[in-house]
Every structure is written in C-alpha cells, then in structure tokens.
Design a protein around this motif. Structure first.
Motif, short mmCIF file in Angstrom:
data_model
loop_
_atom_site.label_atom_id
_atom_site.label_comp_id
_atom_site.label_asym_id
_atom_site.label_seq_id
_atom_site.Cartn_x
_atom_site.Cartn_y
_atom_site.Cartn_z
N VAL A 99 42.84 35.78 42.67
CA VAL A 99 42.14 34.70 41.99
C VAL A 99 42.17 35.05 40.51
N VAL A 100 42.71 34.15 39.70
CA VAL A 100 42.83 34.37 38.26
C VAL A 100 41.90 33.39 37.55
N THR A 101 41.03 33.92 36.70
CA THR A 101 40.12 33.09 35.89
C THR A 101 40.39 33.45 34.43
N PRO A 102 39.76 32.73 33.50
CA PRO A 102 39.96 33.09 32.09
C PRO A 102 39.50 34.52 31.77
N GLN A 103 38.52 35.05 32.51
CA GLN A 103 37.97 36.35 32.19
C GLN A 103 38.41 37.47 33.14
N ALA A 104 38.91 37.14 34.34
CA ALA A 104 39.14 38.19 35.33
C ALA A 104 40.26 37.84 36.30
N ILE A 105 40.73 38.90 36.97
CA ILE A 105 41.65 38.77 38.10
C ILE A 105 41.01 39.51 39.25
N ALA A 106 40.83 38.83 40.39
CA ALA A 106 40.29 39.46 41.59
C ALA A 106 41.38 39.44 42.65
N ALA A 107 41.76 40.60 43.15
CA ALA A 107 42.85 40.70 44.11
C ALA A 107 42.38 41.37 45.39
N VAL A 108 42.86 40.84 46.53
CA VAL A 108 42.43 41.36 47.83
C VAL A 108 43.59 41.36 48.82
N VAL A 127 31.40 39.64 50.22
CA VAL A 127 30.61 39.56 51.45
C VAL A 127 31.06 40.67 52.40
N LYS A 128 32.37 40.77 52.61
CA LYS A 128 32.92 41.86 53.42
C LYS A 128 34.29 42.22 52.90
N GLY A 129 34.71 43.45 53.16
CA GLY A 129 36.00 43.91 52.67
C GLY A 129 35.90 44.54 51.30
N ARG A 130 37.01 44.53 50.58
CA ARG A 130 37.06 45.13 49.24
C ARG A 130 37.86 44.21 48.33
N VAL A 131 37.43 44.13 47.07
CA VAL A 131 38.10 43.30 46.07
C VAL A 131 38.24 44.12 44.79
N ALA A 132 39.46 44.16 44.26
CA ALA A 132 39.71 44.80 42.97
C ALA A 132 39.56 43.75 41.88
#
Length: 178
Positions: A99-108, A127-132
């Motif tokens: 997920v790419v936003t103007p401020q961040a990238i969240a990858a799973v 909620v569950k798992g891990r996100v970088a």
C-alpha cells in the motif's frame, strides 16, 4: 460522462503496470482481478480479488488498484484519502502486497491490517500478521505486529511503533463495520 465513469477510470502507468482508479461512489466494475460489492445498508464497499485478497473501503476512500506485474491481479494499492482494511492470505499474492500513500509504504506477505490517510498523515495498524512500514524516500522502516500501529507524517524523523489503545482500534475498525 456518467457519474460512475467519472469515478472509475482505467489508465496505464509506465513503470507500475496497470492502474485502476477507484472511488467508493462507484461499485460495479471488475478491475485488476477484483470484483466490487456495496455492503447492504452502508456506503462501504468490499473488493474481492484473485488470490484471496479482500479490501474493505470506507465511504469516500480514494485509491488505485495497481497490477505491477501486469498479470491481471492487483498486487498494490495507491491510497490517497480515507481508510482501507486489507486481508491478504499468506503466500497468495506473489511477491507480496503493498500500500503506497503520500507519506508511507506498507508491505506485507500475509496479514490483516488497515491503512488510513488523513490530514497529511498515514496511519497503519496491524490486526494480525506483520507489516513493514517505511517512508517512500527512505530505506529505514519499522515492522509492526498484531495490535501495533505507526503514524507517518512527512519528514525524515524516526518512525515510532506504538501499541494502539482499545478506543483507537475500535474507532478505526468501526469505520469498516468490524
């Protein structure tokens, strides 16, 4: 152009593959391997994508589904406004999901998490798992586990992982009917 035509249009992005812009005012398309359904009695939408990915979009969310490898399936989202809740089964989205936003990238690679963009800030909650999570122009980042979140604002400061209080989690999840 019809109202749905204004809100949902397809275009090709040179480096990122196929991009499908979506606004939650439009709910009747099948793009990047996803089908859209409005949740009865609400203004939320559920997108069910190939490979088991599910995305719940709150009313007014502005995002683009991205097919980076051009295989007909979404493998990323560009989120510009409001919040999305993701459920990405482990190992099902080849190469992971971002997920790419103007401020961040969240990858799973397999988890359930929410990303919210508002007032110049991106908030990510797991909620569950891990996100970088990292800023787009940085290699440094953090890894979130269940119950943890991070607020990312413009700049270069250190990202701080926090255990989110129950009230904040409940307020966020209520926006998705959870």
């Amino acid at each position: 152009m019809s109202a749905s035509g204004r809100y949902l249009r397809s275009l090709v992005a040179c480096m990122l593959g196929c991009v499908f812009w979506v606004d939650t005012a439009s709910a009747q398309s099948n793009n990047a391997g996803c089908t859209f359904r409005v949740v009865a009695g609400t203004s939320r939408q559920i997108l069910r994508c190939r490979e088991g990915l599910t995305i719940i979009a709150e009313d007014g969310a502005r995002f683009a589904l991205v097919d980076r490898d051009r295989n007909g399936s979404a493998d990323a989202v560009r989120l510009r406004r409001k919040a999305l809740l993701f459920d990405a089964p482990a190992g099902r989205v080849r190469g992971g999901f971002a997920v790419v936003t103007p401020q961040a990238i969240a990858a799973v690679r397999g988890t359930r998490w929410a990303v919210d963009v508002a007032r110049g800030k991106t908030s990510v909650f797991v909620v569950k798992g891990r996100v970088a999570v990292q800023r787009p122009a940085s290699n440094a980042g953090v890894v979130l586990g269940p119950g943890e979140g991070v607020d990312v604002e413009a700049g270069t400061g250190t990202l701080t992982v926090k255990r989110w209080p129950a009230a904040r989690v409940s307020a966020l999840m209520a926006r998705f009917g959870q």
